[in-house]
Write a protein that holds these residues in place. Sequence first.
Motif, PDB file in Angstrom:
ATOM      1  N   PHE A  48      -1.371   0.402   7.072  1.00 25.15           N
ATOM      2  CA  PHE A  48      -2.082  -0.964   7.074  1.00 25.15           C
ATOM      3  C   PHE A  48      -1.752  -2.175   7.618  1.00 25.15           C
ATOM      4  O   PHE A  48      -0.440  -2.313   7.857  1.00 25.15           O
ATOM      5  CB  PHE A  48      -2.392  -1.380   5.528  1.00 25.15           C
ATOM      6  CG  PHE A  48      -3.347  -0.388   4.741  1.00 25.15           C
ATOM      7  CD1 PHE A  48      -4.640  -0.391   4.903  1.00 25.15           C
ATOM      8  CD2 PHE A  48      -2.671   0.433   3.806  1.00 25.15           C
ATOM      9  CE1 PHE A  48      -5.511   0.404   4.111  1.00 25.15           C
ATOM     10  CE2 PHE A  48      -3.436   1.325   3.241  1.00 25.15           C
ATOM     11  CZ  PHE A  48      -4.738   1.403   3.184  1.00 25.15           C
ATOM     12  N   SER A 108       3.584   4.100  -8.290  1.00 20.73           N
ATOM     13  CA  SER A 108       2.279   3.045  -7.990  1.00 20.73           C
ATOM     14  C   SER A 108       2.424   2.508  -6.474  1.00 20.73           C
ATOM     15  O   SER A 108       3.727   2.263  -6.069  1.00 20.73           O
ATOM     16  CB  SER A 108       2.452   2.051  -8.783  1.00 20.73           C
ATOM     17  OG  SER A 108       1.421   0.763  -8.515  1.00 20.73           O
ATOM     18  N   GLY A 109       1.396   2.375  -5.701  1.00 20.12           N
ATOM     19  CA  GLY A 109       1.553   2.083  -4.431  1.00 20.12           C
ATOM     20  C   GLY A 109       2.064   3.045  -3.211  1.00 20.12           C
ATOM     21  O   GLY A 109       2.486   2.943  -2.067  1.00 20.12           O
ATOM     22  N   CYS A 110       2.341   4.338  -3.511  1.00 17.84           N
ATOM     23  CA  CYS A 110       2.955   5.346  -2.621  1.00 17.84           C
ATOM     24  C   CYS A 110       1.517   5.866  -1.771  1.00 17.84           C
ATOM     25  O   CYS A 110       2.166   6.822  -0.776  1.00 17.84           O
ATOM     26  CB  CYS A 110       3.445   6.491  -3.520  1.00 17.84           C
ATOM     27  SG  CYS A 110       2.335   7.797  -4.385  1.00 17.84           S
ATOM     28  N   GLY A 111       0.344   5.723  -1.875  1.00 16.13           N
ATOM     29  CA  GLY A 111      -0.674   5.989  -0.892  1.00 16.13           C
ATOM     30  C   GLY A 111      -1.491   7.026  -1.590  1.00 16.13           C
ATOM     31  O   GLY A 111      -2.395   7.850  -0.801  1.00 16.13           O
ATOM     32  N   LYS A 112      -1.654   7.442  -2.806  1.00 14.24           N
ATOM     33  CA  LYS A 112      -2.484   8.302  -3.344  1.00 14.24           C
ATOM     34  C   LYS A 112      -4.045   8.127  -3.147  1.00 14.24           C
ATOM     35  O   LYS A 112      -4.538   8.762  -2.583  1.00 14.24           O
ATOM     36  CB  LYS A 112      -2.303   8.462  -4.895  1.00 14.24           C
ATOM     37  CG  LYS A 112      -0.819   8.715  -5.361  1.00 14.24           C
ATOM     38  CD  LYS A 112      -0.473   8.833  -6.736  1.00 14.24           C
ATOM     39  CE  LYS A 112      -0.926   7.698  -7.541  1.00 14.24           C
ATOM     40  NZ  LYS A 112       0.229   6.454  -7.105  1.00 14.24           N
ATOM     41  N   SER A 113      -4.234   6.564  -3.502  1.00 12.53           N
ATOM     42  CA  SER A 113      -5.665   6.405  -3.264  1.00 12.53           C
ATOM     43  C   SER A 113      -5.869   6.177  -1.769  1.00 12.53           C
ATOM     44  O   SER A 113      -7.074   6.653  -1.231  1.00 12.53           O
ATOM     45  CB  SER A 113      -6.059   4.903  -3.740  1.00 12.53           C
ATOM     46  OG  SER A 113      -5.825   4.790  -4.913  1.00 12.53           O
ATOM     47  N   THR A 114      -5.111   5.994  -0.902  1.00 15.44           N
ATOM     48  CA  THR A 114      -5.193   5.918   0.481  1.00 15.44           C
ATOM     49  C   THR A 114      -5.459   7.474   0.869  1.00 15.44           C
ATOM     50  O   THR A 114      -6.533   7.775   1.474  1.00 15.44           O
ATOM     51  CB  THR A 114      -4.009   5.621   1.098  1.00 15.44           C
ATOM     52  OG1 THR A 114      -3.711   4.303   0.700  1.00 15.44           O
ATOM     53  CG2 THR A 114      -4.002   5.403   2.744  1.00 15.44           C
ATOM     54  N   GLN A 133     -11.088   4.189  -7.953  1.00 12.63           N
ATOM     55  CA  GLN A 133     -10.056   3.828  -8.960  1.00 12.63           C
ATOM     56  C   GLN A 133     -10.666   2.639  -9.877  1.00 12.63           C
ATOM     57  O   GLN A 133     -10.359   2.328 -11.117  1.00 12.63           O
ATOM     58  CB  GLN A 133      -8.802   3.405  -8.238  1.00 12.63           C
ATOM     59  CG  GLN A 133      -7.732   3.050  -9.367  1.00 12.63           C
ATOM     60  CD  GLN A 133      -6.379   3.025  -8.664  1.00 12.63           C
ATOM     61  OE1 GLN A 133      -6.166   3.080  -7.334  1.00 12.63           O
ATOM     62  NE2 GLN A 133      -5.284   2.782  -9.222  1.00 12.63           N
ATOM     63  N   HIS A 161      -1.515   9.206 -13.585  1.00  7.90           N
ATOM     64  CA  HIS A 161      -0.345   8.592 -13.623  1.00  7.90           C
ATOM     65  C   HIS A 161       0.170   9.513 -15.024  1.00  7.90           C
ATOM     66  O   HIS A 161       1.412   9.077 -15.490  1.00  7.90           O
ATOM     67  CB  HIS A 161      -0.242   7.190 -14.076  1.00  7.90           C
ATOM     68  CG  HIS A 161      -0.294   6.445 -12.887  1.00  7.90           C
ATOM     69  ND1 HIS A 161       0.664   6.304 -11.664  1.00  7.90           N
ATOM     70  CD2 HIS A 161      -1.387   5.867 -12.208  1.00  7.90           C
ATOM     71  CE1 HIS A 161       0.530   5.881 -10.778  1.00  7.90           C
ATOM     72  NE2 HIS A 161      -0.728   4.963 -11.000  1.00  7.90           N
ATOM     73  N   ARG A 163       6.706   4.945  -1.704  1.00 10.23           N
ATOM     74  CA  ARG A 163       6.053   4.527  -0.428  1.00 10.23           C
ATOM     75  C   ARG A 163       7.126   4.302   0.892  1.00 10.23           C
ATOM     76  O   ARG A 163       8.363   3.702   0.593  1.00 10.23           O
ATOM     77  CB  ARG A 163       5.520   3.102  -0.415  1.00 10.23           C
ATOM     78  CG  ARG A 163       4.417   2.548   0.727  1.00 10.23           C
ATOM     79  CD  ARG A 163       4.014   1.287   0.612  1.00 10.23           C
ATOM     80  NE  ARG A 163       4.944   0.457   0.212  1.00 10.23           N
ATOM     81  CZ  ARG A 163       5.291  -0.402  -0.734  1.00 10.23           C
ATOM     82  NH1 ARG A 163       4.557  -0.171  -1.804  1.00 10.23           N
ATOM     83  NH2 ARG A 163       6.163  -1.348  -0.740  1.00 10.23           N
TER      84      ARG A 163
END
Lengths: 280, 262
Positions: free
Chosen positions: A24, A55-61, A97, A207, A225
């Motif tokens: 990003f 959290s924030g490691c790119g799963k949703s991405t 999410q 999670h 990340r």
Amino acid sequence: MSASPALTNKQDVCVHIQNVSHSFGVEGQPKHVRALLDTTMDIHRGELLALIGPSGCGKSTLLNVIGGILNPTTGTASVNGKSVDGPMPHDIAYVFQENALFPWNTIIENIRLGMLFQGVPKADHEGRAREALQAVGLSEFADHYPAQLSGGMRQRAALARALSLDTPVVLMDEPFGALDEQTRMVLGEDLSALLSRTGKTIIFVTHSLGEAVFLADRIAVFTARPGRIKEVIPVEEPHPRKASFMTSDKFNGLRNRLFDLLHDEIRKTVSLTSGSSGGF
Amino acid sequence: MSAPVKATLSADQHERRLSRLVQLGFVASLALLWYLATNVWGMSPLLLPKPQNAFEELLDILRSGEFWPDLLLTLGELAGAFAISMTLGLAIGFMVSLSPVFVRIFEPLLAGVYAVPIILFLPLYVLFFGLGASSKIALGATISFFPIVLNTIAGFISVDKLYVTAAKSMGASPTVLLRHVLIPGALPIILSGLRMGFTVALLSIIGSETIASLSGLGHRIVNLAESLEIARMFAYIVFVIAIAATLNSMVSRLEASRSLDK
Ligand SMILES: Nc1ncnc2c1ncn2[C@@H]1O[C@H](COP(=O)(O)OP(=O)(O)OP(=O)(O)O)[C@@H](O)[C@H]1O
Ligand SMILES: [Mg+2]
């Protein structure tokens, strides 16, 4: 690089992710974030894959890339042999999410709208909507507005909307995040039964270690990340799974293994704050 | 399940009744003050007529029906002005909202013009459109255009992108997206813009009728003032206030009913 086992039978692959990376922002700028790094993975038809990671490691991405909502910086995704370059409403249903129910419509209107968007004939709307509501135990709340439901009920309603679309692939981003552990497991049981009937391919982010082991055929564990797949753990337990699986040694062994894998990664992302490290 | 719903409903009704009571009390004390000032404290009837006299005049106005031509003219001007500003405001507001670049360019521009007291340009409007209804319609349309267009822009850009993404992921076409996501999402803010537009259109039309006009309710009031028929003038003022209040509450009720399904 790839941690996923190479598949021999190409016909069995439903979702194929090839060297997907995503950043990003602009390189060199302070807000530049490398969210996902060179991820390669094949998801079999009818398989339930859990994504788990800090959290924030790119799963949703990654889900957004598969869902055609995000164009990856590099790499490609394909679903049912078609390369993804936008939403594929007939192949993929996506449970977001954040709660994405339209607040100005009732629950049943939300579900009917999804089918209208997808192009389901009007005559089928009512029946399929009621069926989906039944499946998540919300029949009595058909005419409520999202704001009148609890967080967990809203998530179930969003799940019902996705199920009513009857797509072969369902992406779910922490679908049970707002539910308590017990309800989550009971819903998980139902989902497991439903899946073994319908043969859907499901990729879901969670999670909860227990939920991952209980539901998934394979669990992809992400690094901190920028996220990469650190290891893929097969569960090898036939669906539908019974509640008794949860108390088995196999279940606990897998759960502990996940814990060990994740623990190191989570240590890298969160600094120690007074006693609030555990979380699971 | 039903008990708490009932409880909140009655609490709601209770509150509504209370606020009605306070509002009525306010109007009643104004009337009382008016009565005391003129009948007891001896205020000159040239400045403020006695309420009973004004009331007699009001009855006469209503009985004779002489108000009809002026009322119809003013309402006609209002309808014309509002139709124009609503059409243009909604259409232009929607088009501006389509691109963040347009929004960045036009939103501050429109907000800037909105802050200008456009009524100052009334002489120009009269020069262009004459003393008749056209100049009132044009002025009312101009003034009410701004709150409508600004709220339309604000309404559309306030719709959470997540809803748009979700709808697209389910296959919504642009028109379906507009009808089922963008419009319902933007509606509460757009409606309040329409209500504001309606109010300022009414204000500016009656206001400009008092300044430069040959007929209409505003003109009638000024005429009566000039011929020193103060009691009748006040009767007309009360009449206009009643009309304005009725229109406003109609519009507000419409707004409330449309944005109820939150
Ligand atoms: N729209 C965006 N713009 C900029 N950065 C973003 C955006 N979305 C995500 N990121 C960044 O990408 C990284 C990965 O985000 P992502 O949402 O995929 O994480 P996640 O693994 O789903 O986390 P969580 O478990 O907390 O939901 C985050 O660190 C975030 O800072
Ligand atoms: Mg996420």
